[in-house]
Write an enzyme that holds these catalytic residues in place. Structure first.
Site, PDB file in Angstrom:
ATOM      1  N   ASP A  50     -15.055 -68.336  13.289  1.00 42.44           N
ATOM      2  CA  ASP A  50     -15.885 -69.543  13.459  1.00 42.44           C
ATOM      3  C   ASP A  50     -17.343 -69.175  13.750  1.00 42.44           C
ATOM      4  O   ASP A  50     -17.610 -68.352  14.632  1.00 42.44           O
ATOM      5  CB  ASP A  50     -15.382 -70.373  14.643  1.00 42.44           C
ATOM      6  CG  ASP A  50     -13.943 -70.834  14.504  1.00 42.44           C
ATOM      7  OD1 ASP A  50     -13.133 -70.090  13.928  1.00 42.44           O
ATOM      8  OD2 ASP A  50     -13.631 -71.935  14.991  1.00 42.44           O
ATOM      9  N   HIS A  52     -19.796 -71.996  13.828  1.00 44.89           N
ATOM     10  CA  HIS A  52     -20.183 -73.211  14.544  1.00 44.89           C
ATOM     11  C   HIS A  52     -21.684 -73.366  14.782  1.00 44.89           C
ATOM     12  O   HIS A  52     -22.141 -73.569  15.918  1.00 44.89           O
ATOM     13  CB  HIS A  52     -19.418 -73.317  15.867  1.00 44.89           C
ATOM     14  CG  HIS A  52     -18.030 -73.865  15.697  1.00 44.89           C
ATOM     15  ND1 HIS A  52     -17.768 -75.039  15.002  1.00 44.89           N
ATOM     16  CD2 HIS A  52     -16.823 -73.395  16.104  1.00 44.89           C
ATOM     17  CE1 HIS A  52     -16.476 -75.259  14.994  1.00 44.89           C
ATOM     18  NE2 HIS A  52     -15.882 -74.287  15.643  1.00 44.89           N
ATOM     19  N   HIS A 111     -13.053 -77.903  10.589  1.00 43.45           N
ATOM     20  CA  HIS A 111     -14.296 -78.662  10.714  1.00 43.45           C
ATOM     21  C   HIS A 111     -14.925 -79.002   9.363  1.00 43.45           C
ATOM     22  O   HIS A 111     -15.889 -79.770   9.324  1.00 43.45           O
ATOM     23  CB  HIS A 111     -15.300 -77.922  11.602  1.00 43.45           C
ATOM     24  CG  HIS A 111     -14.975 -78.065  13.066  1.00 43.45           C
ATOM     25  ND1 HIS A 111     -15.621 -78.959  13.893  1.00 43.45           N
ATOM     26  CD2 HIS A 111     -14.034 -77.455  13.835  1.00 43.45           C
ATOM     27  CE1 HIS A 111     -15.107 -78.877  15.115  1.00 43.45           C
ATOM     28  NE2 HIS A 111     -14.146 -77.969  15.107  1.00 43.45           N
ATOM     29  N   HIS A 159      -7.747 -70.215   8.226  1.00 42.67           N
ATOM     30  CA  HIS A 159      -8.442 -70.610   9.450  1.00 42.67           C
ATOM     31  C   HIS A 159      -7.501 -70.756  10.656  1.00 42.67           C
ATOM     32  O   HIS A 159      -7.778 -70.249  11.743  1.00 42.67           O
ATOM     33  CB  HIS A 159      -9.203 -71.921   9.223  1.00 42.67           C
ATOM     34  CG  HIS A 159     -10.009 -72.325  10.421  1.00 42.67           C
ATOM     35  ND1 HIS A 159     -11.165 -71.679  10.775  1.00 42.67           N
ATOM     36  CD2 HIS A 159      -9.810 -73.265  11.370  1.00 42.67           C
ATOM     37  CE1 HIS A 159     -11.650 -72.216  11.878  1.00 42.67           C
ATOM     38  NE2 HIS A 159     -10.853 -73.181  12.265  1.00 42.67           N
TER      39      HIS A 159
HETATM   40 MN   LIG Z   1     -11.371 -74.441  14.026  1.00 45.31          MN
END
Ligand SMILES: [Mn+2]
Length: 280
Positions: A50, A52, A111, A159
């Site tokens: 990730d 982010h 996401h 993921h």
């Molecule tokens: Mn995630």
């Protein structure tokens, strides 16, 4: 090289709406015909967890791509939401894919979904700085990204993790990922499920009614069924930036600081399934 891709790789961050439209369109073209599960090499692969919205971490990955120039890079999803530079991070990962599509795989995380992006920041950010129609263009990237990657007799990566009730790669290939959200339960579980190091099959997962926690029994069964030895996934925050599960056969990796709670890592797969953790 494409002009916009080259500008982003040279550090340009304030792209125009048309430049982002162009980049997103190229990524859609790149994966339009792609299956849900794509092939990867069985050595010299670096897995990225990730990001982010942390551009500094993504730039650190870019430097590793220059250093490990013979390696394949797999991004395991969750590019935006939460962090300070969501648009810039998403654009940089797209540009890294576009500059060398044969050595980069960009997978979809939980996401990469309209519903999740609406709750955790990316939707607000893109519509505030640009427009709703540009968000929808990003969203068409979400739905086209592959879900997992595989090398027969060695590696599976995605993921979140393994889905309940599935025993072949073909069953995953037959599902339809092409939706801005995750109506398909198998695709949903692949991006949402979490491992737990105990001897059970599947249990409920606090994250969602539709998600599962997979234990050693389910993991060992799935890996035997699809004929794989090691698995890589992301999705969970660990202070060290990684955690090993199931006798070190599963490596969970996290590549953002998460507002300085994590020492972010990526993981390198060498020859004979050896692994090495690298700090961002
Ligand atoms: Mn995630």
């Amino acid at each position: 090289m494409d002009e916009t891709v080259s500008a982003v790789l040279n550090g340009k961050t304030n792209l125009s709406r048309d430049e982002i439209w162009h980049l997103s369109g190229l990524v859609q073209d790149q994966y339009r015909e792609s299956p849900n599960v794509v092939d990867i090499p069985d050595k010299n692969v670096i897995f990225v967890g990730d990001l982010h919205g942390e551009l500094d971490c993504a730039l650190s990955v870019k430097r590793y791509m220059e250093k490990y120039e013979k390696h394949h890079f797999v991004f395991l999803g969750d590019y935006a939401d939460r962090g300070p530079n969501q648009i810039e991070t998403f654009n940089l990962v797209m540009s890294l894919l576009l500059v060398s599509p044969s050595r980069v795989t960009m997978l979809r995380g939980n996401h990469e979904s309209d519903d999740v992006a609406a709750r955790y920041g990316f939707y607000n950010e893109v519509t505030r700085v640009y427009s709703f129609d540009l968000f929808k263009h990003y969203s068409r990237v979400f739905e086209i990204l592959p879900i997992a990657c595989y090398h027969e007799k060695s590696i599976f990566a995605c993921h979140g993790g393994i889905p309940e009730g599935i025993s072949t790669i073909e069953e995953i290939q037959s599902r339809n990922r092409r939706n801005p959200n995750f109506p398909d339960d198998v695709i949903f579980q692949i991006v949402w499920n979490d491992p737990q190091d105990n001897d059970f099959k599947f249990r409920p997962n606090m994250r969602s009614d539709r998600a599962r926690t997979y234990g050693a029994e389910a993991f060992n069964r799935f890996m035997k069924d699809i004929d794989a030895k090691k698995m890589f996934r992301a999705h969970e925050v660990f202070p060290e930036g990684y955690r090993l599960f199931f006798n070190d056969r599963l490596i969970s990796i996290f590549s953002a600081t998460y507002g300085p709670r994590v020492r972010p890592k990526i993981v390198r797969l060498g020859s004979e399934l050896s692994t090495e953790l690298l700090s961002l």
